[in-house]
Write a protein that holds these residues in place. Structure first.
Motif, mmCIF file in Angstrom:
data_model
loop_
_atom_site.group_PDB
_atom_site.id
_atom_site.type_symbol
_atom_site.label_atom_id
_atom_site.label_comp_id
_atom_site.label_asym_id
_atom_site.label_seq_id
_atom_site.Cartn_x
_atom_site.Cartn_y
_atom_site.Cartn_z
ATOM 1 N N PHE A 25 -6.216 3.169 22.971
ATOM 2 C CA PHE A 25 -6.660 2.113 23.900
ATOM 3 C C PHE A 25 -6.949 0.818 23.130
ATOM 4 C CE2 PHE A 25 -7.982 6.186 25.842
ATOM 5 C CZ PHE A 25 -7.218 6.132 26.988
ATOM 6 N N ASP A 26 -6.044 0.483 22.230
ATOM 7 C CA ASP A 26 -6.239 -0.635 21.313
ATOM 8 C C ASP A 26 -5.096 -1.645 21.415
ATOM 9 O OD1 ASP A 26 -7.133 -2.203 19.193
ATOM 10 O OD2 ASP A 26 -6.344 -0.859 17.646
ATOM 11 N N PRO A 27 -5.050 -2.442 22.501
ATOM 12 C CA PRO A 27 -6.018 -2.546 23.596
ATOM 13 C C PRO A 27 -5.602 -1.689 24.802
ATOM 14 C CG PRO A 27 -4.450 -4.334 23.760
ATOM 15 C CD PRO A 27 -4.047 -3.531 22.548
ATOM 16 N N HIS A 38 -11.208 7.206 17.260
ATOM 17 C CA HIS A 38 -11.467 6.281 16.156
ATOM 18 C C HIS A 38 -10.145 5.951 15.474
ATOM 19 C CE1 HIS A 38 -13.404 4.254 12.857
ATOM 20 N NE2 HIS A 38 -12.763 5.021 12.004
ATOM 21 N N VAL A 39 -9.401 6.987 15.146
ATOM 22 C CA VAL A 39 -8.046 6.806 14.622
ATOM 23 C C VAL A 39 -7.303 8.114 14.831
ATOM 24 C CG1 VAL A 39 -8.753 7.409 12.262
ATOM 25 C CG2 VAL A 39 -6.628 6.160 12.627
ATOM 26 N N SER A 40 -6.085 8.014 15.315
ATOM 27 C CA SER A 40 -5.255 9.201 15.510
ATOM 28 C C SER A 40 -4.819 9.754 14.160
ATOM 29 C CB SER A 40 -4.019 8.821 16.340
ATOM 30 O OG SER A 40 -3.025 9.819 16.229
ATOM 31 N N PRO A 41 -4.653 11.088 14.045
ATOM 32 C CA PRO A 41 -4.131 11.653 12.790
ATOM 33 C C PRO A 41 -2.744 11.121 12.443
ATOM 34 C CG PRO A 41 -5.040 13.376 14.192
ATOM 35 C CD PRO A 41 -4.998 12.113 15.020
ATOM 36 N N GLU A 96 -15.700 -3.263 20.149
ATOM 37 C CA GLU A 96 -14.761 -4.112 20.890
ATOM 38 C C GLU A 96 -13.872 -3.273 21.800
ATOM 39 O OE1 GLU A 96 -13.754 -7.938 18.120
ATOM 40 O OE2 GLU A 96 -13.231 -5.986 17.300
ATOM 41 N N ILE A 97 -13.377 -2.153 21.268
ATOM 42 C CA ILE A 97 -12.516 -1.281 22.073
ATOM 43 C C ILE A 97 -13.293 -0.693 23.240
ATOM 44 C CG2 ILE A 97 -11.249 0.907 22.075
ATOM 45 C CD1 ILE A 97 -10.297 0.163 19.237
ATOM 46 N N LEU A 98 -14.512 -0.252 23.008
ATOM 47 C CA LEU A 98 -15.314 0.322 24.092
ATOM 48 C C LEU A 98 -15.587 -0.704 25.191
ATOM 49 C CD1 LEU A 98 -17.812 2.492 22.024
ATOM 50 C CD2 LEU A 98 -16.121 3.337 23.670
ATOM 51 N N THR A 99 -15.804 -1.942 24.806
ATOM 52 C CA THR A 99 -16.014 -3.004 25.795
ATOM 53 C C THR A 99 -14.761 -3.201 26.644
ATOM 54 O OG1 THR A 99 -17.611 -4.175 24.412
ATOM 55 C CG2 THR A 99 -16.509 -5.463 26.111
ATOM 56 N N LEU A 100 -13.602 -3.253 26.008
ATOM 57 C CA LEU A 100 -12.348 -3.453 26.734
ATOM 58 C C LEU A 100 -12.036 -2.263 27.638
ATOM 59 C CD1 LEU A 100 -10.166 -4.920 23.836
ATOM 60 C CD2 LEU A 100 -11.088 -6.174 25.789
ATOM 61 N N VAL A 101 -12.276 -1.057 27.136
ATOM 62 C CA VAL A 101 -11.998 0.148 27.923
ATOM 63 C C VAL A 101 -12.900 0.198 29.159
ATOM 64 C CG1 VAL A 101 -12.185 2.669 27.889
ATOM 65 C CG2 VAL A 101 -11.072 1.488 26.003
ATOM 66 N N LYS A 102 -14.161 -0.140 28.977
ATOM 67 C CA LYS A 102 -15.094 -0.147 30.112
ATOM 68 C C LYS A 102 -14.605 -1.092 31.206
ATOM 69 C CE LYS A 102 -19.991 -0.843 31.240
ATOM 70 N NZ LYS A 102 -19.806 -1.864 32.285
ATOM 71 N N VAL A 103 -14.181 -2.280 30.806
ATOM 72 C CA VAL A 103 -13.708 -3.266 31.782
ATOM 73 C C VAL A 103 -12.419 -2.801 32.461
ATOM 74 C CG1 VAL A 103 -12.728 -5.587 31.973
ATOM 75 C CG2 VAL A 103 -14.837 -5.234 30.712
#
Length: 202
Positions: A14-16, A44-47, A58-65
């Motif tokens: 989700f980035d972004p 956090h990071v995919s294997p 920042e990612i959590l803020t964008l995902v929430k929106v």
């Protein structure tokens, strides 16, 4: 499939977050309206990928929106707070520790479905979850993965609308889009406003 009691689990970078992700969530609720809830699980990071440059906050803020308009849909930040590579088996086991009788339905894209037998302890994942929900990303016809044939009764295919969007491509072009003040078509207005304000990808 009877969706009563199901907890959907939709993970990714989700980035972004983009409109393709939103379409998958919309399709989940259209197909499984009686589900208990849908968890959005940013990693956090995919294997399989390199470290992120965007901060977890920042990612959590964008995902929430991006997802706040969907009912019974919440962000679960367990993976992204761990600050190390995320393995799906660990996530499934953690969810089952907190809700032992949960009927977990794992959402994955057709590309991950074709490679699922290469995931760490993939058979244990399929034995622990209720179902595997495969969404379309590139084509309307998804070839069966023969390595998963013994689990065919657990696999369902979402009839979602294909949205041409990929977080990887967006990250490569967002710096130019921010400079030009030109919103990429794959981003919602709400997510774009935050990216412009914070210049997260500049």
């Amino acid at each position: 499939m009877n969706s009563s009691g199901i907890i959907g689990v939709f993970g990714g970078s989700f980035d972004p977050p983009h409109l393709g992700h939103a379409e998958i969530v919309r399709s989940f609720w259209e197909n499984f309206p009686e589900a208990n809830e849908l968890l959005i699980v940013p990693n956090h990071v995919s294997p399989w990928k390199q470290n992120k440059k965007t901060s977890s906050e920042e990612i959590l803020t964008l995902v929430k929106v991006q997802f706040e308009g969907f009912p019974k849909t919440r962000i679960w930040d367990w993976e992204i707070r761990r600050e190390r590579p995320s393995y799906t088996e660990e996530t499934v086991l953690e969810l089952l520790r907190s809700t032992p009788n949960a009927k977990l339905s794992l959402l994955i894209g057709e590309d991950n479905y074709s490679e699922f037998h290469k995931w760490k302890n993939w058979e244990n994942i399929l034995n622990k979850i209720h179902s595997l929900l495969v969404f379309k990303r590139f084509s309307n016809s998804i070839p069966e993965n023969p390595d998963l044939k013994e689990y065919r009764n657990k696999i369902f295919f979402l009839n979602n609308r294909i949205v041409e969007a990929a977080s990887t491509d967006l990250r490569e072009t967002l710096s130019g889009s921010i400079s030009d003040q030109r919103k990429p078509i794959a981003l919602s207005e709400e997510v774009w406003k935050i990216i412009l304000k914070n210049r997260s990808y500049a």
